[in-house]
Every structure is written in structure tokens, then in C-alpha cells.
Write a protein that holds these residues in place. Sequence first.
Motif, mmCIF file in Angstrom:
data_model
loop_
_atom_site.group_PDB
_atom_site.id
_atom_site.type_symbol
_atom_site.label_atom_id
_atom_site.label_comp_id
_atom_site.label_asym_id
_atom_site.label_seq_id
_atom_site.Cartn_x
_atom_site.Cartn_y
_atom_site.Cartn_z
ATOM 1 N N ARG A 48 0.761 -1.146 -0.189
ATOM 2 C CA ARG A 48 0.000 0.077 -0.048
ATOM 3 C C ARG A 48 1.153 1.197 -0.064
ATOM 4 N NH1 ARG A 48 -2.813 -1.377 3.972
ATOM 5 N NH2 ARG A 48 -1.591 -0.492 5.587
ATOM 6 N N GLU A 49 2.028 1.213 0.766
ATOM 7 C CA GLU A 49 2.632 2.456 0.865
ATOM 8 C C GLU A 49 3.570 2.649 -0.572
ATOM 9 O OE1 GLU A 49 3.702 2.614 5.669
ATOM 10 O OE2 GLU A 49 5.299 1.680 4.241
ATOM 11 N N ALA A 50 3.806 1.745 -0.883
ATOM 12 C CA ALA A 50 4.646 1.976 -2.295
ATOM 13 C C ALA A 50 3.864 2.468 -3.223
ATOM 14 C CB ALA A 50 5.217 0.298 -2.607
ATOM 15 N N PRO A 54 14.348 8.087 -0.347
ATOM 16 C CA PRO A 54 12.908 7.694 -0.096
ATOM 17 C C PRO A 54 12.229 8.988 0.426
ATOM 18 C CG PRO A 54 14.709 6.849 1.510
ATOM 19 C CD PRO A 54 15.369 7.212 0.220
ATOM 20 N N TYR A 55 13.174 9.879 1.013
ATOM 21 C CA TYR A 55 12.563 11.162 1.474
ATOM 22 C C TYR A 55 12.533 12.355 0.552
ATOM 23 C CZ TYR A 55 13.593 8.262 5.726
ATOM 24 O OH TYR A 55 13.487 7.273 6.579
ATOM 25 N N ALA A 56 12.972 12.234 -0.543
ATOM 26 C CA ALA A 56 12.850 13.498 -1.420
ATOM 27 C C ALA A 56 11.420 14.007 -1.648
ATOM 28 C CB ALA A 56 13.561 12.999 -2.807
ATOM 29 N N VAL A 57 10.515 13.190 -1.882
ATOM 30 C CA VAL A 57 9.264 13.749 -2.108
ATOM 31 C C VAL A 57 8.759 14.468 -0.852
ATOM 32 C CG1 VAL A 57 6.937 13.225 -2.461
ATOM 33 C CG2 VAL A 57 8.591 12.045 -3.824
ATOM 34 N N PRO A 116 8.594 1.665 -6.715
ATOM 35 C CA PRO A 116 8.719 0.316 -6.844
ATOM 36 C C PRO A 116 8.481 -0.290 -5.627
ATOM 37 C CG PRO A 116 10.292 1.334 -8.224
ATOM 38 C CD PRO A 116 9.977 2.466 -7.338
ATOM 39 N N PHE A 117 8.028 -1.405 -5.424
ATOM 40 C CA PHE A 117 7.823 -2.270 -4.188
ATOM 41 C C PHE A 117 9.324 -2.722 -3.707
ATOM 42 C CE2 PHE A 117 7.366 -6.213 -2.071
ATOM 43 C CZ PHE A 117 6.500 -6.027 -1.174
#
Length: 169
Positions: free
Chosen positions: A108-110, A162-165, A116-117
Motif C-alpha cells: 500500500r505504501e509503495a 526515499p525522503y525526497a518527495v 517500486p515495491f
Amino acid sequence: MSRMPPPFEVEITVSVEVVGWGGPDRLETLVDRTVAAAIAELDLRSPSPTELGVTFTDDAAIRALNAEWRGKDKATNVLSFPAFAEVREGVVPPMLGDIVIAFETVEREAALEGKPFDHHLTHLVTHGFLHLLGYDHESDGEAEEMERVERSVLSALAIPDPYAVTDEG
């Protein structure tokens, strides 16, 4: 002159409890690569191998663990159960502990984050592994340090920040 212990080996036991995860070979490869990248990034050393358990389960199982051990009656993506106290500053103990990851929450989070999972899963394995080493994110300073290490490990694996957004928003 004291000798530094050699880089350490990790004996990893992977358990797959639910069908959604697929076969264990892909997961073992992902965990092995992730842990090796973290070991290299942190220059971890130990005179003897250490053990690590990684369990791939579902939301129901992780919810029960989260309720029992953290008093939070809800599913979460990853839980870590260190075998020993903080090990970042010293030699790694003979048993690191266990990481437990929930399939539905990761999936769900991906999807929600458009990742990508396997990238998201690699991030969570890294996150769980760092918790076993004593890293935490209870304060802003701790979170910044942990995220810095996560970014470095993931970058070594050619996985985007993973924190860029989150940081831009």
C-alpha cells in the motif's frame, strides 16, 4: 597497537509466512544485498559472525506484535526486535535480533508513494536493520542521522532518496 576486528559476516535467516511475498530466493537476495550495503556504509566489524532474522508476514501478524510489544493496536510496515543494547559504537554482538515486515502495508505504501515495491522494501529492511544497531528517530537529530545513513545505503544500491518527495513537500 590494537588491531581492528575484521568486517563481519551475518548469518541471515529469512522466513516467509504469507504467500503474497512470493518465493524466498528473491527476498533472501534483497536482504543479503541490503545488509551488505549497510555493513559497508557503516564499516561495521566483528571478530565472529552475527545472526539476523527477517520475517516477511502480513498486517494481521504485525498488528498483533505491535499491540503486544509497543501497545499500538494497528498494523505497521516494519518492526525491529534487537537482541542486545545499542551496538553502533562497538563490536557487533553474536545476535543482532529480528526484523518483521508486513506485506499489505509495504504494498500500500509503495503504491501511494509511487515507488517500486522492491525499492520501498529495501528501504524498510535498511530501516529495520539500523534500529537493531541502535539507531532511532525519536528526536529530530536522531531522525536526521538515521535518514542520512538510510540515504547512503540506498544510494549504494542505486535506489533514489526515499525522503525526497517528503522533503520537498
